[in-house]
Design a protein around this motif. Structure first.
Motif, PDB file in Angstrom:
ATOM      1  N   ILE A  66       0.865  -1.186   0.000  1.00 23.60           N
ATOM      2  CA  ILE A  66       0.000   0.000   0.000  1.00 23.60           C
ATOM      3  C   ILE A  66       0.901   1.235   0.000  1.00 23.60           C
ATOM      4  O   ILE A  66       1.688   1.442   0.937  1.00 23.60           O
ATOM      5  CB  ILE A  66      -0.927   0.024   1.227  1.00 23.60           C
ATOM      6  N   TYR A  67       0.779   2.048  -1.040  1.00 21.64           N
ATOM      7  CA  TYR A  67       1.638   3.223  -1.187  1.00 21.64           C
ATOM      8  C   TYR A  67       0.785   4.457  -1.438  1.00 21.64           C
ATOM      9  O   TYR A  67      -0.188   4.413  -2.194  1.00 21.64           O
ATOM     10  CB  TYR A  67       2.644   2.996  -2.317  1.00 21.64           C
ATOM     11  N   ARG A  68       1.169   5.542  -0.795  1.00 20.87           N
ATOM     12  CA  ARG A  68       0.410   6.786  -0.884  1.00 20.87           C
ATOM     13  C   ARG A  68       1.308   7.839  -1.530  1.00 20.87           C
ATOM     14  O   ARG A  68       2.334   8.211  -0.959  1.00 20.87           O
ATOM     15  CB  ARG A  68      -0.044   7.210   0.511  1.00 20.87           C
ATOM     16  N   PHE A  69       0.909   8.290  -2.704  1.00 21.72           N
ATOM     17  CA  PHE A  69       1.774   9.198  -3.458  1.00 21.72           C
ATOM     18  C   PHE A  69       0.936  10.037  -4.404  1.00 21.72           C
ATOM     19  O   PHE A  69       0.106   9.514  -5.148  1.00 21.72           O
ATOM     20  CB  PHE A  69       2.813   8.406  -4.255  1.00 21.72           C
ATOM     21  N   THR A  70       1.144  11.338  -4.356  1.00 20.95           N
ATOM     22  CA  THR A  70       0.512  12.265  -5.296  1.00 20.95           C
ATOM     23  C   THR A  70       1.596  12.801  -6.220  1.00 20.95           C
ATOM     24  O   THR A  70       2.558  13.413  -5.738  1.00 20.95           O
ATOM     25  CB  THR A  70      -0.182  13.420  -4.557  1.00 20.95           C
ATOM     26  N   PRO A  71       1.486  12.596  -7.538  1.00 14.04           N
ATOM     27  CA  PRO A  71       2.552  12.991  -8.465  1.00 14.04           C
ATOM     28  C   PRO A  71       2.566  14.489  -8.750  1.00 14.04           C
ATOM     29  O   PRO A  71       2.501  14.928  -9.900  1.00 14.04           O
ATOM     30  CB  PRO A  71       2.227  12.165  -9.720  1.00 14.04           C
ATOM     31  N   LEU A  72       2.627  15.270  -7.678  1.00 15.12           N
ATOM     32  CA  LEU A  72       2.632  16.728  -7.772  1.00 15.12           C
ATOM     33  C   LEU A  72       3.623  17.294  -6.773  1.00 15.12           C
ATOM     34  O   LEU A  72       3.974  16.637  -5.782  1.00 15.12           O
ATOM     35  CB  LEU A  72       1.255  17.308  -7.412  1.00 15.12           C
ATOM     36  N   ASN A  73       4.030  18.531  -7.003  1.00 20.74           N
ATOM     37  CA  ASN A  73       4.774  19.277  -6.000  1.00 20.74           C
ATOM     38  C   ASN A  73       3.751  19.934  -5.082  1.00 20.74           C
ATOM     39  O   ASN A  73       3.158  20.961  -5.422  1.00 20.74           O
ATOM     40  CB  ASN A  73       5.669  20.329  -6.668  1.00 20.74           C
ATOM     41  N   LEU A  74       3.520  19.330  -3.927  1.00 18.53           N
ATOM     42  CA  LEU A  74       2.527  19.842  -2.981  1.00 18.53           C
ATOM     43  C   LEU A  74       3.221  20.801  -2.014  1.00 18.53           C
ATOM     44  O   LEU A  74       4.106  20.414  -1.250  1.00 18.53           O
ATOM     45  CB  LEU A  74       1.885  18.689  -2.211  1.00 18.53           C
ATOM     46  N   VAL A  75       2.809  22.052  -2.051  1.00 20.46           N
ATOM     47  CA  VAL A  75       3.412  23.080  -1.205  1.00 20.46           C
ATOM     48  C   VAL A  75       2.292  23.852  -0.521  1.00 20.46           C
ATOM     49  O   VAL A  75       1.113  23.617  -0.746  1.00 20.46           O
ATOM     50  CB  VAL A  75       4.281  24.054  -2.028  1.00 20.46           C
ATOM     51  N   HIS A  76       2.668  24.805   0.320  1.00 18.89           N
ATOM     52  CA  HIS A  76       1.675  25.663   0.977  1.00 18.89           C
ATOM     53  C   HIS A  76       0.586  24.832   1.649  1.00 18.89           C
ATOM     54  O   HIS A  76      -0.600  24.951   1.345  1.00 18.89           O
ATOM     55  CB  HIS A  76       1.037  26.630  -0.022  1.00 18.89           C
ATOM     56  N   ASN A  77       1.017  23.949   2.573  1.00 24.74           N
ATOM     57  CA  ASN A  77       0.060  23.127   3.307  1.00 24.74           C
ATOM     58  C   ASN A  77      -0.780  22.283   2.354  1.00 24.74           C
ATOM     59  O   ASN A  77      -2.000  22.404   2.284  1.00 24.74           O
ATOM     60  CB  ASN A  77      -0.839  24.008   4.193  1.00 24.74           C
ATOM     61  N   LEU A  78      -0.070  21.411   1.609  1.00 24.32           N
ATOM     62  CA  LEU A  78      -0.743  20.530   0.643  1.00 24.32           C
ATOM     63  C   LEU A  78      -1.556  21.328  -0.360  1.00 24.32           C
ATOM     64  O   LEU A  78      -2.698  20.990  -0.683  1.00 24.32           O
ATOM     65  CB  LEU A  78      -1.658  19.530   1.373  1.00 24.32           C
ATOM     66  N   ASN A  79      -0.953  22.397  -0.887  1.00 27.30           N
ATOM     67  CA  ASN A  79      -1.669  23.296  -1.806  1.00 27.30           C
ATOM     68  C   ASN A  79      -2.915  23.876  -1.134  1.00 27.30           C
ATOM     69  O   ASN A  79      -3.944  24.071  -1.763  1.00 27.30           O
ATOM     70  CB  ASN A  79      -2.049  22.575  -3.098  1.00 27.30           C
ATOM     71  N   ARG A  80      -2.789  24.114   0.161  1.00 26.67           N
ATOM     72  CA  ARG A  80      -3.842  24.739   0.970  1.00 26.67           C
ATOM     73  C   ARG A  80      -5.106  23.877   1.038  1.00 26.67           C
ATOM     74  O   ARG A  80      -6.219  24.392   1.188  1.00 26.67           O
ATOM     75  CB  ARG A  80      -4.155  26.150   0.469  1.00 26.67           C
ATOM     76  N   ALA A  81      -4.943  22.594   0.960  1.00 29.21           N
ATOM     77  CA  ALA A  81      -6.079  21.693   1.182  1.00 29.21           C
ATOM     78  C   ALA A  81      -6.602  21.891   2.595  1.00 29.21           C
ATOM     79  O   ALA A  81      -5.845  22.154   3.525  1.00 29.21           O
ATOM     80  CB  ALA A  81      -5.647  20.247   0.977  1.00 29.21           C
ATOM     81  N   HIS A  82      -7.889  21.823   2.750  1.00 31.88           N
ATOM     82  CA  HIS A  82      -8.595  21.968   4.033  1.00 31.88           C
ATOM     83  C   HIS A  82      -8.648  23.411   4.509  1.00 31.88           C
ATOM     84  O   HIS A  82      -9.070  23.658   5.646  1.00 31.88           O
ATOM     85  CB  HIS A  82      -7.972  21.110   5.139  1.00 31.88           C
ATOM     86  N   THR A  83      -8.224  24.352   3.701  1.00 25.90           N
ATOM     87  CA  THR A  83      -8.276  25.737   4.155  1.00 25.90           C
ATOM     88  C   THR A  83      -8.642  26.646   2.980  1.00 25.90           C
ATOM     89  O   THR A  83      -9.003  26.192   1.894  1.00 25.90           O
ATOM     90  CB  THR A  83      -6.935  26.147   4.800  1.00 25.90           C
ATOM     91  N   VAL A  84      -8.532  27.945   3.210  1.00 25.34           N
ATOM     92  CA  VAL A  84      -8.897  28.942   2.201  1.00 25.34           C
ATOM     93  C   VAL A  84      -7.942  28.871   1.015  1.00 25.34           C
ATOM     94  O   VAL A  84      -6.731  28.665   1.164  1.00 25.34           O
ATOM     95  CB  VAL A  84      -8.880  30.348   2.824  1.00 25.34           C
TER      96      VAL A  84
END
Length: 563
Positions: free
Chosen positions: A516-534
């Motif tokens: 089981i592997y968890r991987f998003t093929p992106l450069n995730l920055v700024h708090n996961l691209n600001r997921a869960h926020t504004v």
């Protein structure tokens, strides 16, 4: 002064000899320790063989299909198509709430009918090809049956989720663009779900759509599964989907599972890394309730339930969980990769020495390294966050109840039981001080009037660590290197094991596979691209290349059927 006797002289001589021997032994030990201290760093210097071995880029054997997909995903016209699909699904506010009632009874679930209708409209070729199963109405499982039975070639499972974190009404005005407009400004796609997790879901569907249109027919069965409540624990869709698949394929019946990751492609220590999470931290919500007698505020006790609860919270925050970097933690593997692949000047010698000592089980080095890497502390220790508090009903009445909820993410080395014991040990003296009964996590209700009650909600042990040495990880690594690029001016992208500090729907799938592997093929920055926020967002240039990664992964694992 009287002369020294023979026995006294003999004792002194023996003591002096022992002291000299101890001094020599101590000196030798210091020299040995210094030799270890100075040589340890050499074990983790650039280009060390056998540490964080990298596989070469892995191209699918069907070059014509791969080229078809590369040409398609490089096309500006295709970019417009896939971006439009993402902006369209962002416009469906598929929010999942903590207080949702059962599916079929609570009308707030009905928005997921719109999601399913939208996906069918955008991907007719996919839904005409796969078998669609529903788990508890809104959990979607799409099975593309392979030509080789699952008993001979275990399926690959690609996970994503349809739901998003709700947008607080009071924050809507803070968004650069309305959260459910799905606005594309030419470079960035804005909106709730852009990164978490609708972009991922669209990319997975796109990959299958492209493979179908390229004429590919799988030997290995390909399964897509989309939950409806990942953001609220996954019990309504994630668990039913896993039960459906387990009933069909059994223990270890899946070859590989991949789901969203929390870091993706990042640059650390001056080197680009593709961070594949091979485990997740555990989870626990702790409820603490303090109860006592009330009365009129004109005659208060020295400490009422709110004060006692405050004392408990302070004690908990004053005693955080210890941080340790152990070889059991996937982050140790990441640090090894950094030590041998990042520029030597960017990884301090103290880290290199500590890694070598940690590998030998030195507990002092485990603690010292955790302190040195304090910016990453919650990858190495159990986190605790007081998230809710309540108490009192009227200002002139002594409160009878006060409560708090604490959210914990458990380090990979610990357990739910260990965390519970830690909290009980902290609270026992407080209960005794205030002459209150403590009802521990596993105690029966005492019905005492003056009591402190502890409860465990949604306990989850840390996930099993998936092997970074497995064939599935090597295929995933080769696919990453074949389809993704390093950041900035780096010449290579290093694939490394990593740790997921949060939880995904994969927690329900442990029985189905170790891979089981968890991987998003992106450069995730700024708090996961600001997921869960504004202002959640995803960069279009990165998003449009995701389908190539997923399609290539399907092709590469299919090639193994012939090997």
């Amino acid at each position: 002064m009287a002369g020294l006797g023979f026995r006294t002289l003999l004792a002194l001589a023996i003591g002096l000899a022992a002291a000299l021997f101890s001094l020599d032994a101590l000196k030798a030990n210091v020299i040995d320790q210094f030799a270890i201290f100075t040589s340890d760093a050499a074990q983790y210097t650039p280009n060390q063989s056998g540490i964080c071995h990298q596989v070469p880029a892995l191209s699918p054997s069907n070059a014509a299909i791969e080229q078809f997909i590369r040409d398609k995903t490089n096309s500006p016209a295709y970019h417009n198509e896939i971006i439009t699909k993402l902006t369209g699904i962002i416009q469906i506010p598929s929010e999942s709430y903590d207080d949702l009632g059962p599916i079929g009874a609570d009308p707030r679930w009905d928005v997921f009918y719109q999601i399913e209708t939208y996906l069918k409209a955008q991907y007719p070729a996919v839904f005409e090809t796969v078998t669609l199963d529903h788990a508890n109405t809104h959990g979607l499982t799409l099975t593309w049956e392979g030509s080789v039975p699952a008993s001979e070639a275990k399926p690959i499972l690609l996970l994503a989720h349809q739901d998003v974190v709700p947008v607080l009404p009071e924050t809507v005005a803070e968004w650069t663009h309305p959260p459910y407009e799905g606005f594309f400004d030419g470079e960035v796609i804005w909106g709730r779900g852009a990164t978490d997790d609708k972009g991922y879901m669209i990319s997975v569907l796109e990959s299958i759509d492209l493979l179908i249109k390229a004429g590919f027919r799988p030997q290995r069965t390909v399964i897509l599964a989309f939950g409806c409540d990942e953001e609220i624990s996954g019990e309504n869709c994630g668990r039913p989907i896993s039960e459906h698949l387990h009933a069909k394929y059994g223990d270890e019946g899946i070859y590989l599972i991949i789901d969203e990751g929390s870091v993706g492609i990042q640059r650390e220590f001056g080197q680009s890394f593709a961070m594949v999470s091979v485990a997740e931290k555990g989870y626990l919500d702790v409820g603490i309730d303090v109860s006592s007698t009330g009365g009129h505020a004109s005659n208060p006790p020295d400490h009422n339930v709110i004060g006692i609860l405050a004392e408990i919270i302070k004690e908990i925050e004053d005693h955080p969980f210890e941080g340790r970097v152990t070889a059991q933690n996937p982050m140790f593997g990441f640090l090894e990769c950094a030590a041998v692949h990042a520029p030597q000047s960017n990884v301090p010698g103290s880290i290199r020495r500590a890694l070598s000592q940690v590998a030998r089980g030195n507990t002092h080095a485990e603690r010292r390294l955790a302190k040195e890497l304090d910016d990453l502390r919650y990858y190495f220790r159990t986190s605790q966050s007081v998230g809710k508090i309540s108490g009192g009903l009227k200002i002139n009445a002594i409160p009878e109840h006060a409560s708090t909820m604490i959210n914990l993410r458990l380090a990979v080395e610990t357990s739910v039981a260990t965390v519970q014991r830690h909290y009980e040990d902290l609270i026992v003296p407080i209960a005794a001080k205030h002459n209150m009964t403590l009802e521990g996590f596993n105690d029966s209700p005492s019905h005492a009037i003056h009591r402190i009650t502890l409860s465990a909600i949604d306990p989850l042990e840390p996930a099993p660590v998936s092997p970074a040495s497995a064939e599935a990880f090597r295929v995933l690594s080769g696919t990453i290197k074949n389809t993704l690029s390093p950041l900035e001016n780096d010449t290579d992208l290093i694939v490394t094991p990593y740790l997921m500090p949060a939880n995904t729907d994969t927690k329900f799938f442990w029985r189905l596979t170790r891979n089981i592997y968890r991987f998003t093929p992106l450069n995730l920055v700024h708090n996961l691209n600001r997921a869960h926020t504004v202002d959640e967002f995803i960069r279009a240039a990165e998003f449009v290349r995701e389908p190539l990664f997923f399609a290539s992964l399907v092709l590469n694992v299919d090639d193994l059927v012939d090997s």
